[in-house]
Design a protein around this motif. Structure first.
Motif, short mmCIF file in Angstrom:
data_model
loop_
_atom_site.label_atom_id
_atom_site.label_comp_id
_atom_site.label_asym_id
_atom_site.label_seq_id
_atom_site.Cartn_x
_atom_site.Cartn_y
_atom_site.Cartn_z
N VAL A 116 0.86 -1.19 0.00
CA VAL A 116 0.00 0.00 0.00
C VAL A 116 0.89 1.24 0.00
O VAL A 116 0.64 2.21 -0.72
CB VAL A 116 -0.96 0.00 1.21
CG1 VAL A 116 -1.61 1.38 1.38
CG2 VAL A 116 -2.05 -1.05 1.02
N GLY A 117 1.97 1.19 0.78
CA GLY A 117 2.92 2.30 0.77
C GLY A 117 3.56 2.49 -0.60
O GLY A 117 3.68 3.61 -1.09
N VAL A 118 3.97 1.38 -1.23
CA VAL A 118 4.54 1.46 -2.57
C VAL A 118 3.53 2.06 -3.54
O VAL A 118 3.88 2.88 -4.40
CB VAL A 118 4.97 0.05 -3.05
CG1 VAL A 118 5.34 0.06 -4.53
CG2 VAL A 118 6.17 -0.44 -2.23
N GLN A 141 0.44 17.83 -2.34
CA GLN A 141 -0.12 16.51 -2.65
C GLN A 141 0.97 15.43 -2.61
O GLN A 141 0.75 14.34 -2.07
CB GLN A 141 -0.77 16.55 -4.03
CG GLN A 141 -1.51 15.27 -4.41
CD GLN A 141 -2.17 15.39 -5.78
OE1 GLN A 141 -2.19 16.47 -6.38
NE2 GLN A 141 -2.72 14.30 -6.26
N LEU A 142 2.14 15.74 -3.15
CA LEU A 142 3.23 14.77 -3.15
C LEU A 142 3.73 14.49 -1.74
O LEU A 142 3.97 13.34 -1.37
CB LEU A 142 4.37 15.27 -4.02
CG LEU A 142 4.10 15.39 -5.52
CD1 LEU A 142 5.31 15.98 -6.23
CD2 LEU A 142 3.74 14.03 -6.11
N LEU A 143 3.88 15.53 -0.95
CA LEU A 143 4.34 15.34 0.42
C LEU A 143 3.35 14.53 1.24
O LEU A 143 3.74 13.71 2.08
CB LEU A 143 4.60 16.70 1.08
CG LEU A 143 5.79 17.49 0.53
CD1 LEU A 143 5.89 18.84 1.22
CD2 LEU A 143 7.08 16.71 0.68
N GLN A 147 4.12 10.97 3.16
CA GLN A 147 3.81 10.75 4.57
C GLN A 147 2.91 9.53 4.77
O GLN A 147 3.13 8.72 5.68
CB GLN A 147 3.15 12.00 5.17
CG GLN A 147 4.08 13.17 5.35
CD GLN A 147 5.24 12.86 6.28
OE1 GLN A 147 5.06 12.22 7.32
NE2 GLN A 147 6.43 13.30 5.92
N VAL A 148 1.92 9.38 3.91
CA VAL A 148 1.02 8.22 4.01
C VAL A 148 1.81 6.94 3.75
O VAL A 148 1.65 5.93 4.45
CB VAL A 148 -0.15 8.35 3.03
CG1 VAL A 148 -0.97 7.05 3.00
CG2 VAL A 148 -1.04 9.52 3.42
N ALA A 149 2.68 6.97 2.74
CA ALA A 149 3.48 5.79 2.41
C ALA A 149 4.38 5.40 3.58
O ALA A 149 4.46 4.21 3.95
CB ALA A 149 4.32 6.04 1.17
N LEU A 150 5.04 6.36 4.19
CA LEU A 150 5.91 6.07 5.32
C LEU A 150 5.11 5.54 6.50
O LEU A 150 5.58 4.67 7.25
CB LEU A 150 6.70 7.31 5.72
CG LEU A 150 7.69 7.83 4.68
CD1 LEU A 150 8.40 9.09 5.19
CD2 LEU A 150 8.72 6.77 4.31
N GLY A 151 3.88 6.03 6.66
CA GLY A 151 3.01 5.51 7.71
C GLY A 151 2.67 4.04 7.47
O GLY A 151 2.61 3.24 8.42
#
Length: 292
Positions: A116-118, A141-143, A147-151
């Motif tokens: 999901v992060g990928v 939007q990119l940031l 952040q969501v990916a790292l979460g």
């Protein structure tokens, strides 16, 4: 800076998912292996051990026709579409990565959250590429996607912080963020990749890329040479070695390694071949201009 980091991370978390086979189907773990099918492993081998994108596309076509439940298949499909400049198929494959990864969370929460992060990185890559001429407009939007990916990576780590597949992907992402964002800790990212990532071939490749970008060329050369031991005929590794040699102003040897890579240009994406040729021509001009 944001564009460079975003596109670099996109490539890292997808295209650098390669391996020397360790256990049939699962190139990341000796035991217990995850049920990653042999066809997916063949894609790894064709792209990253042999650098043969033609064969990889053929295998992916067969896999995608079977509607696989493995998110890595769609992540690889998205990354190859990115190299081909096909944003429509890239966006579709990113969405399928998200769908299959979300479903996988029921049976394998670690890999489910990981991909999901990928998928968020892939979606961010589509946005960044579509808006590359006006990137500042989509920076928030990119940031947010980063952040969501790292979460999601953190959720995967809560299952098993020592998982090699997780630490390989997270290590690449952390390295590229650290290189491109001021005040980031490169040392922590290097340690994650060195100590917990697998397979070793990919660890060495990732470290070589990181040291190249940090202009630590002796370290980069040592790492790419280790990667080449496992995949001596991989044209992208040969290209990487050429770049490192040019960084050391060893233009004569650099041209030789560019030529080795280009000897296999028929199996590489056309855009990559054009890039290698441009860099080779610049290095050759330096050779000609150098005092004899």
């Amino acid at each position: 800076m944001v564009k460079k980091a975003g596109l670099a991370i996109l490539t890292a978390v997808t295209l650098w998912l390669s391996a020397v086979p360790v256990q049939a189907g699962d190139p990341f773990r000796r035991k217990p292996p995850r049920p990653i099918d042999a066809k997916t492993e063949q894609v790894f081998e064709q792209v990253f051990i042999y650098g043969n994108y033609s064969q990889a596309r053929s295998i992916l076509t067969e896999l995608l026709a079977q509607n696989p439940k493995e998110p890595l298949v769609y992540a690889l499909s998205a990354s190859i579409a990115y190299l081909d400049g096909d944003l429509t198929n890239m966006a579709q494959a990113a969405a399928q990565t998200m769908t299959t990864a979300t479903a996988l969370q029921k049976t394998d929460p670690l890999r489910g959250h990981l991909y999901v992060g990928v998928a968020h990185f892939l979606a961010g890559g589509v946005v960044a590429t579509e808006n590359r001429k006006n990137l500042l407009l989509v920076v928030p939007q990119l940031l947010d996607k980063v952040q969501v990916a790292l979460g999601e990576f953190d959720k995967a780590a809560a299952v098993n912080p020592n998982d090699p597949e997780l630490n390989l992907i997270r290590g690449f992402a952390d390295l590229l963020l650290a290189i491109n964002i001021p005040f980031s800790n490169v040392g922590d990212a290097v340690n994650r990749l060195q100590n917990s990532g697998a397979p070793p071939y990919l660890v060495h490749r990732g470290l070589a890329l990181a040291y190249r970008d940090l202009k630590q060329f002796p370290d980069a050369l040592a790492e790419v040479d280790k990667a080449l031991i496992a995949a001596p005929n991989q044209p992208e590794l040969q290209y990487l070695r050429a770049q490192i040699l040019v960084g050391q102003q060893n233009y004569i040897e650099g041209v030789k390694w560019f030529d080795q890579s280009l000897a296999m240009e028929a199996q590489l994406p056309p855009a990559l071949v054009r890039q290698i040729r441009r860099e080779r021509e610049r290095a050759q001009r330096r050779v000609v201009a150098a005092p004899q």
